[in-house]
Design an enzyme around this catalytic site. Sequence first.
Site, PDB file in Angstrom:
ATOM      1  N   ASN A 129       0.828  -1.243   0.043  1.00 12.26           N
ATOM      2  CA  ASN A 129       0.030   0.091   0.079  1.00 12.26           C
ATOM      3  C   ASN A 129       0.976   1.233   0.002  1.00 12.26           C
ATOM      4  OD1 ASN A 129      -2.466   1.488   0.245  1.00 12.26           O
ATOM      5  ND2 ASN A 129      -1.956   1.789   2.357  1.00 12.26           N
ATOM      6  N   HIS A 142       0.678   5.145   1.241  1.00  9.49           N
ATOM      7  CA  HIS A 142      -0.179   5.909   2.281  1.00  9.49           C
ATOM      8  C   HIS A 142       0.635   7.114   2.464  1.00  9.49           C
ATOM      9  CE1 HIS A 142      -2.561   6.608   5.571  1.00  9.49           C
ATOM     10  NE2 HIS A 142      -1.541   7.181   6.209  1.00  9.49           N
ATOM     11  N   SER A 155       4.589   6.668   2.607  1.00  8.57           N
ATOM     12  CA  SER A 155       5.082   5.457   2.800  1.00  8.57           C
ATOM     13  C   SER A 155       4.716   4.555   2.004  1.00  8.57           C
ATOM     14  CB  SER A 155       4.742   4.976   4.452  1.00  8.57           C
ATOM     15  OG  SER A 155       4.928   5.963   5.254  1.00  8.57           O
ATOM     16  N   ASP A 179      -2.891   0.397   8.177  1.00 10.85           N
ATOM     17  CA  ASP A 179      -1.522   1.194   7.901  1.00 10.85           C
ATOM     18  C   ASP A 179      -0.585   0.795   8.637  1.00 10.85           C
ATOM     19  OD1 ASP A 179      -3.043   2.259   5.508  1.00 10.85           O
ATOM     20  OD2 ASP A 179      -3.789   3.992   7.167  1.00 10.85           O
TER      21      ASP A 179
HETATM   22  C1  GAR Z   1      -2.462   8.973  -2.926  1.00  8.89           C
HETATM   23  O1  GAR Z   1      -1.933  10.136  -2.405  1.00  8.89           O
HETATM   24  C2  GAR Z   1      -2.157   7.823  -1.955  1.00  8.89           C
HETATM   25  O2  GAR Z   1      -1.341   7.888  -1.285  1.00  8.89           O
HETATM   26  C3  GAR Z   1      -3.309   7.878  -1.211  1.00  8.89           C
HETATM   27  O3  GAR Z   1      -4.710   8.112  -2.295  1.00  8.89           O
HETATM   28  C4  GAR Z   1      -4.093   8.910  -3.312  1.00  8.89           C
HETATM   29  C5  GAR Z   1      -4.198   8.394  -4.708  1.00  8.89           C
HETATM   30  O4  GAR Z   1      -3.785   9.051  -5.651  1.00  8.89           O
HETATM   31  N1  GAR Z   1      -3.756   6.966  -0.682  1.00  8.89           N
HETATM   32  C6  GAR Z   1      -4.384   6.587   0.589  1.00  8.89           C
HETATM   33  O5  GAR Z   1      -4.994   7.579   1.197  1.00  8.89           O
HETATM   34  C7  GAR Z   1      -4.455   5.178   1.242  1.00  8.89           C
HETATM   35  N2  GAR Z   1      -5.002   5.494   2.498  1.00  8.89           N
HETATM   36  P1  GAR Z   1      -3.845   8.531  -7.011  1.00  8.89           P
HETATM   37  O6  GAR Z   1      -5.581   7.976  -7.391  1.00  8.89           O
HETATM   38  O7  GAR Z   1      -3.817   9.679  -7.872  1.00  8.89           O
HETATM   39  O8  GAR Z   1      -3.064   7.651  -7.365  1.00  8.89           O
END
Ligand code: GAR
Length: 217
Positions: free
Chosen positions: A106, A108, A135, A144
């Site tokens: 994942n 995060h 991370s 997480d």
């Molecule tokens: C990213 O910033 C990722 O780190 C976050 O969602 C976004 C997805 O962006 N993930 C989380 O918050 C997971 N808990 P994307 O759809 O443009 O890749």
Amino acid sequence: MTARIAVLASGRGSNLQAILDAIAAGTLQAEVVGVFSDKPSAPALRQVPVARRWAAKPSAFPDRAAYETALADAVAATRPDWVVCAGYMRILGDAFIARFRGRLLNIHPSLLPKYRGLHTHARAIEAGDSEHGASVHFVIPELDAGTVIAQVRVPILPGDTPETLATRLLPREHALLLAVLGLASAGQLTEQGDVTLCHGQPLLNPLSLDSADRLVS
Ligand code: GAR
């Protein structure tokens, strides 16, 4: 060897696009074998051919377990070496995690163990932190909380809003994810029980992404 990567995504899909771009550029030896979403309208799905998309609303299933079994069956059918949550915004259940444990990653947007869960950028600003980051970690049943493989840091600047901070972080997230997938697809990353091996050595602390996008101890 070309690593088979399944991607779980709920939204925009910029991390997925970064993976696809790196594969196209020849800098990541991998293949995206499927994109899976809980949101049939997720833009991420449109980045791969229809035959490689799977999407279903959890509400279309009798319960959460049934949805996750269908998702897990669809993911398993693509025979992935790695399953990557890239903006997948549902909490995965224990059965799904057990099925893919050790190859489930994942990304995060925080410097874990700080700020598990949602609204990480706002929480870092509100706490008065001077830096924030992202991370990549192995997924375990606790949210997480799996072993952090690598992190990237960005400064929090005066006047930052959650949006400006997220915008600064996002390209660094992409670089971080690609660097970890480079390790993973080269067979240099293994989760064995509680021990994570990187290049065959136990990983005692998260790696850091330097300004040249290299992972360093
Ligand atoms: C990213 O910033 C990722 O780190 C976050 O969602 C976004 C997805 O962006 N993930 C989380 O918050 C997971 N808990 P994307 O759809 O443009 O890749």
